[in-house]
Design an enzyme around this catalytic site. Sequence first.
Site, PDB file in Angstrom:
ATOM      1  N   HIS A   1      -3.436   7.173   2.053  1.00  0.00           N
ATOM      2  CA  HIS A   1      -3.992   5.871   1.686  1.00  0.00           C
ATOM      3  C   HIS A   1      -5.483   5.686   2.162  1.00  0.00           C
ATOM      4  CE1 HIS A   1      -4.229   1.766   0.967  1.00  0.00           C
ATOM      5  NE2 HIS A   1      -3.806   1.293   2.256  1.00  0.00           N
TER       6      HIS A   1
ATOM      7  N   ASN B   1     -10.140  -0.147  -0.541  1.00  0.00           N
ATOM      8  CA  ASN B   1      -8.794   0.037  -0.386  1.00  0.00           C
ATOM      9  C   ASN B   1      -8.068  -0.669  -1.474  1.00  0.00           C
ATOM     10  OD1 ASN B   1      -6.070  -0.446   0.160  1.00  0.00           O
ATOM     11  ND2 ASN B   1      -6.113  -1.242   2.255  1.00  0.00           N
TER      12      ASN B   1
ATOM     13  N   CYS C   1       0.785  -1.190   0.185  1.00  0.00           N
ATOM     14  CA  CYS C   1      -0.018  -0.010   0.062  1.00  0.00           C
ATOM     15  C   CYS C   1       0.899   1.255  -0.087  1.00  0.00           C
ATOM     16  CB  CYS C   1      -0.920  -0.068   1.175  1.00  0.00           C
ATOM     17  SG  CYS C   1      -2.111  -1.375   1.260  1.00  0.00           S
TER      18      CYS C   1
HETATM   19  O1  UT7 Z   1      -3.868  -1.156   3.479  1.00  0.00           O
HETATM   20  C1  UT7 Z   1      -3.209  -1.876   4.164  1.00  0.00           C
HETATM   21  C2  UT7 Z   1      -3.725  -1.275   5.730  1.00  0.00           C
HETATM   22  N1  UT7 Z   1      -4.817  -2.135   6.016  1.00  0.00           N
HETATM   23  C3  UT7 Z   1      -5.736  -1.394   7.044  1.00  0.00           C
HETATM   24  O2  UT7 Z   1      -5.245  -0.331   7.377  1.00  0.00           O
HETATM   25  C4  UT7 Z   1      -6.882  -2.093   7.534  1.00  0.00           C
HETATM   26  C5  UT7 Z   1      -6.792  -1.743   9.399  1.00  0.00           C
HETATM   27  N2  UT7 Z   1      -7.842  -2.566   9.697  1.00  0.00           N
HETATM   28  C6  UT7 Z   1      -9.092  -2.142   9.652  1.00  0.00           C
HETATM   29  O3  UT7 Z   1      -9.475  -1.245   8.844  1.00  0.00           O
HETATM   30  C7  UT7 Z   1     -10.181  -2.830  10.647  1.00  0.00           C
HETATM   31  O4  UT7 Z   1      -9.373  -3.412  11.562  1.00  0.00           O
HETATM   32  C8  UT7 Z   1     -11.182  -3.829  10.018  1.00  0.00           C
HETATM   33  C9  UT7 Z   1     -12.166  -3.005   9.037  1.00  0.00           C
HETATM   34  C10 UT7 Z   1     -10.393  -4.754   9.318  1.00  0.00           C
HETATM   35  C11 UT7 Z   1     -11.808  -4.592  11.224  1.00  0.00           C
HETATM   36  O5  UT7 Z   1     -12.604  -3.613  11.949  1.00  0.00           O
HETATM   37  P1  UT7 Z   1     -12.758  -3.664  13.508  1.00  0.00           P
HETATM   38  O6  UT7 Z   1     -13.520  -3.084  13.913  1.00  0.00           O
HETATM   39  O7  UT7 Z   1     -11.342  -3.852  13.914  1.00  0.00           O
HETATM   40  O8  UT7 Z   1     -13.409  -5.224  13.576  1.00  0.00           O
HETATM   41  P2  UT7 Z   1     -12.934  -6.489  13.941  1.00  0.00           P
HETATM   42  O9  UT7 Z   1     -11.912  -7.292  13.355  1.00  0.00           O
HETATM   43  O10 UT7 Z   1     -12.648  -6.514  15.699  1.00  0.00           O
HETATM   44  O11 UT7 Z   1     -14.213  -7.452  14.318  1.00  0.00           O
HETATM   45  C12 UT7 Z   1     -15.219  -7.194  14.946  1.00  0.00           C
HETATM   46  C13 UT7 Z   1     -16.554  -8.013  14.702  1.00  0.00           C
HETATM   47  C14 UT7 Z   1     -16.033  -9.449  14.584  1.00  0.00           C
HETATM   48  O12 UT7 Z   1     -17.081 -10.217  15.236  1.00  0.00           O
HETATM   49  P3  UT7 Z   1     -17.243 -10.740  16.860  1.00  0.00           P
HETATM   50  O13 UT7 Z   1     -15.838 -11.806  17.103  1.00  0.00           O
HETATM   51  O14 UT7 Z   1     -16.861  -9.479  17.639  1.00  0.00           O
HETATM   52  O15 UT7 Z   1     -18.290 -11.464  17.042  1.00  0.00           O
HETATM   53  C15 UT7 Z   1     -15.893 -10.028  13.208  1.00  0.00           C
HETATM   54  O16 UT7 Z   1     -16.079 -11.513  13.082  1.00  0.00           O
HETATM   55  O17 UT7 Z   1     -17.082  -8.031  13.250  1.00  0.00           O
HETATM   56  C16 UT7 Z   1     -17.068  -9.363  12.521  1.00  0.00           C
HETATM   57  N3  UT7 Z   1     -16.825  -8.965  11.024  1.00  0.00           N
HETATM   58  C17 UT7 Z   1     -17.743  -9.064  10.266  1.00  0.00           C
HETATM   59  N4  UT7 Z   1     -18.937  -8.919  10.294  1.00  0.00           N
HETATM   60  C18 UT7 Z   1     -19.647  -8.402   9.164  1.00  0.00           C
HETATM   61  C19 UT7 Z   1     -15.553  -8.992  10.492  1.00  0.00           C
HETATM   62  N5  UT7 Z   1     -15.509  -8.759   9.280  1.00  0.00           N
HETATM   63  C20 UT7 Z   1     -17.184  -8.596   9.094  1.00  0.00           C
HETATM   64  C21 UT7 Z   1     -17.776  -8.493   7.840  1.00  0.00           C
HETATM   65  N6  UT7 Z   1     -19.305  -8.417   8.061  1.00  0.00           N
HETATM   66  N7  UT7 Z   1     -17.281  -8.124   6.632  1.00  0.00           N
END
Ligand code: UT7
Length: 322
Positions: free
Chosen positions: A249, A279, A113
Amino acid sequence: MLRSVLIGTGSHLPKRAVSNDELSQTVDTSDEWIVERTGIRNRYIAGDDETTSSLATEAARKAIAASGIEACSIDLIILATATPDQTFPASATLVQAALGCNGCVAFDVHAVCSGFLYAVSVADAMIRAGSAKRALVIGAETFTRILDWEDRTTCVLFGDGAGAIVLEGREETGEKPRGIIATKLHADGAHNQLLYVDGGPSTTGTVGHLRMKGREVFKHAVVNLASVLGEVLAEAGLEIKDIDWLVPHQANKRILDATAKKLGMPKEKIVVTVDRHANTSAASVPLALDTAILDGRIKPGDLVMLEAMGGGFTWGASLIRM
Ligand code: UT7
């Protein structure tokens, strides 16, 4: 003073747009979750007739047209990508052949990225060293080809696209000379297992799929981006308030908001396209830059900060007077 002056930009997206609702028909997710956690509403997915080099070529053609130059006057092509058409040759040479500017230097840069920032930095250094006069710098990706569509934590986040700029070495004078003022790059390989692809020619012999520990990447992104931005400003002898536009980004709207808050930067000065493009890795910064130039927000003379962070980790920022 010899400066790398940005003389034109261009971008290109695949034909097929895919909304969150369409995605949620095949992936266990919802528009509500994606919008709330990321700000993404739409992404573009390359079709069978679209590749990283074909998207890059179209973006390059538009940047060349906007610059008012002939393609054959370009003497350096750098393409930032982590999703090349083939393992080799460099996709930059495929773009070169399509543009018909054969004979000049052409190579790919791979910093995921942050690739576009790395490519800009290399082009700027080569221009200032006198080894190139006109550089075409492109960020292009077909990230949807390396997604695991069974993994909802990653597949909803990425899209395909390309953005390009033309840099020209010019002797700049005056109080506010145009061109690249300062760039800082970093990498920290200790974190390479937080965001990676589980395949490759030298390991599995397959292309592999993207894997990410999103929450951890998020935390590092906010800290690293705020810190590298401060380094660039310190080198330029400028302050946050001097920046007209931040072109970050586009990974997650929440990362953009948290970085802006940490820096004390008004949200109105941040170019946001993650809602439309998702992204697009190395393509996201030049895509956002071109978008804000075309819609009239970024104007000649503006002070623009580009920044990115990605797998490796790699991160960087670059300050440009338009
Ligand atoms: O380009 C390179 C750089 N990349 C980034 O900068 C990405 C950085 N990270 C992020 O943007 C965020 O961490 C994410 C968008 C990837 C995830 O967001 P989050 O608020 O950190 O969510 P999480 O991973 O803590 O997941 C929360 C919940 C989980 O459920 P439980 O365990 O709390 O029951 C996941 O299973 O959301 C669930 N979940 C989803 N639900 C519906 C994860 N993905 C999805 C989805 N749809 N697509």
